[in-house]
Design a protein around this motif. Structure first.
Motif, PDB file in Angstrom:
ATOM      1  N   THR A  96      22.714   1.962 -46.303  1.00  0.00           N
ATOM      2  CA  THR A  96      23.735   1.301 -45.489  1.00  0.00           C
ATOM      3  C   THR A  96      24.831   2.279 -45.099  1.00  0.00           C
ATOM      4  N   GLU A  97      25.269   3.085 -46.070  1.00  0.00           N
ATOM      5  CA  GLU A  97      26.319   4.071 -45.799  1.00  0.00           C
ATOM      6  C   GLU A  97      25.821   5.149 -44.827  1.00  0.00           C
ATOM      7  N   LYS A  99      23.407   4.928 -42.580  1.00  0.00           N
ATOM      8  CA  LYS A  99      23.238   4.345 -41.244  1.00  0.00           C
ATOM      9  C   LYS A  99      24.579   4.186 -40.537  1.00  0.00           C
ATOM     10  N   LYS A 100      25.571   3.698 -41.295  1.00  0.00           N
ATOM     11  CA  LYS A 100      26.894   3.474 -40.702  1.00  0.00           C
ATOM     12  C   LYS A 100      27.534   4.787 -40.274  1.00  0.00           C
ATOM     13  N   ARG A 101      27.445   5.791 -41.125  1.00  0.00           N
ATOM     14  CA  ARG A 101      28.060   7.086 -40.821  1.00  0.00           C
ATOM     15  C   ARG A 101      27.384   7.768 -39.636  1.00  0.00           C
ATOM     16  N   ASN A 102      26.081   7.615 -39.517  1.00  0.00           N
ATOM     17  CA  ASN A 102      25.346   8.294 -38.450  1.00  0.00           C
ATOM     18  C   ASN A 102      25.058   7.392 -37.254  1.00  0.00           C
ATOM     19  N   ASN A 103      25.621   6.169 -37.320  1.00  0.00           N
ATOM     20  CA  ASN A 103      25.465   5.223 -36.206  1.00  0.00           C
ATOM     21  C   ASN A 103      23.988   5.023 -35.856  1.00  0.00           C
ATOM     22  N   TRP A 104      23.196   4.791 -36.920  1.00  0.00           N
ATOM     23  CA  TRP A 104      21.760   4.619 -36.722  1.00  0.00           C
ATOM     24  C   TRP A 104      21.429   3.157 -36.509  1.00  0.00           C
ATOM     25  N   GLU A 105      20.609   2.901 -35.528  1.00  0.00           N
ATOM     26  CA  GLU A 105      20.004   1.593 -35.350  1.00  0.00           C
ATOM     27  C   GLU A 105      18.511   1.811 -35.189  1.00  0.00           C
TER      28      GLU A 105
END
Length: 339
Positions: A96-97, A99-105
């Motif tokens: 989760t961290e 993905k959020k930091r790297n703006n992954w979807e």
């Protein structure tokens, strides 16, 4: 060590499909073991997992690959918690961290538009170099088969009299545990939903029958893979096609098409019809989208596609019908008096 617990975890999961097990072992040995494998479970902290995941972020490494790695090691640490080695799972919250930091979807697979699909097929069909690829593209776009199902398809799986194709196995190209190099393997579908029959569209039947006649002259595929023989598709050496070879062909064809179409459009004074980059799996998604645009019974779509989860079918259906609704309203614009 983490290696010891991973082996225990894998051995205690008899329900894993052979192909899934092989993929887990391959990804673990390639990415996890060299960095964390020899560490004791109690010495691995949240910060270690976070640093490990961050080290994987590099050009060419896809978010989906990290998801697979997380799917592998998270339950291993869960087992460590349940066995009393540690109190807290150090992988909890890391993805989760990251993905959020790297703006992954998670990237959505796109379907070809009708215009893109038509342009691609017409170009292949009429090209003197690439036209030998038409049968497999026709099959993929006309059945929605997964690429492993398509390259593993045998003549005996095709009932031309009743117009039915039986899907009951996949062919993969991979190095399994204990093997020195990658090779073709036959595996069963990941779920019971993967075993199914697909009616032949007339274009699919014609393409396969033409391929049969061509192979009468050039020779049939004589490869033997895990006891399976009689594969329909083959490369120029008479070996089965690999997913990678199909993707490379798509890349070459699209590059040639874009170059030719750009020149032709310039000569004709119009905008070129370009095709977005896609892979063999996009052809499956394209078939499903066309199917959803023309069929309302979700259960029928699910069974033909071999989706284990109806939610997968519903998501594609919703996306496909949304575009159709927008298109319908665009056609309606200005045709009715509302103000």
């Amino acid at each position: 060590t983490l290696n010891d617990l991973f082996r225990k975890y894998i051995e205690d999961k008899p329900e894993l499909k052979e192909s899934t097990r092989a993929n887990y072992i391959y990804m673990y040995e390639k990415h996890v073991s060299p960095r964390l494998g020899q560490k004791k479970i109690v010495d691995i902290k949240y910060s270690d997992i976070k640093a490990f995941y961050n080290s994987l972020i590099r050009p060419g490494f896809k978010p989906n690959s990290m998801e697979i790695i997380h799917t592998i090691i998270h339950p291993v640490f869960t087992l460590a918690v349940r066995d009393g080695y540690i109190r807290i799972n150090p992988t909890d919250g890391v993805m989760t961290e990251i993905k959020k930091r790297n703006n992954w979807e998670k990237p959505k697979r796109h379907a070809l538009t009708i215009a893109e699909q038509t342009a691609f097929i017409d170009y292949v069909a009429n090209h003197e170099i690439y036209n030998h690829w038409l049968p497999i593209f026709t099959l993929l776009l006309g059945t929605g088969c997964r690429i492993g199902e398509a390259i593993g398809l045998r003549w005996e799986d095709c009932d031309f009299e009743d117009g039915i194709i039986s899907i009951n196995h996949n062919m993969i190209y991979r190095k399994f545990q204990g093997e020195k190099k990658a090779r073709f393997h036959i595996v069963t579908p990941k779920s019971e939903a993967g075993i199914r029959i697909i009616p032949m569209l007339s274009d699919v039947r014609t393409a396969l029958q033409k391929e049969w006649e061509i192979q009468k002259i050039i020779g049939y595929n004589t490869s033997i893979v895990d006891g399976y023989t009689g594969f329909i598709f083959q490369n120029r050496y008479g070996d089965p096609l690999s997913p990678h070879s199909v993707n490379r062909a798509i890349d070459r064809i699209c590059a040639a098409y874009i170059e030719d179409e750009t020149i032709r459009a310039d000569q004709e004074g119009r905008e070129p019809l370009l095709i977005r980059h896609f892979s063999n799996h996009n052809l499956r998604h394209t078939f499903c989208t066309r199917f959803c645009e023309n069929e309302k019974n979700l259960k029928t779509i699910q069974e033909i596609m071999g989706h284990a989860d109806i939610e997968t079918t519903m998501n594609i259906y919703a996306e496909a019908t949304k575009e159709k609704k927008v298109e319908a309203f665009a056609n309606l614009e200005g045709k009715i008096k509302i103000s």
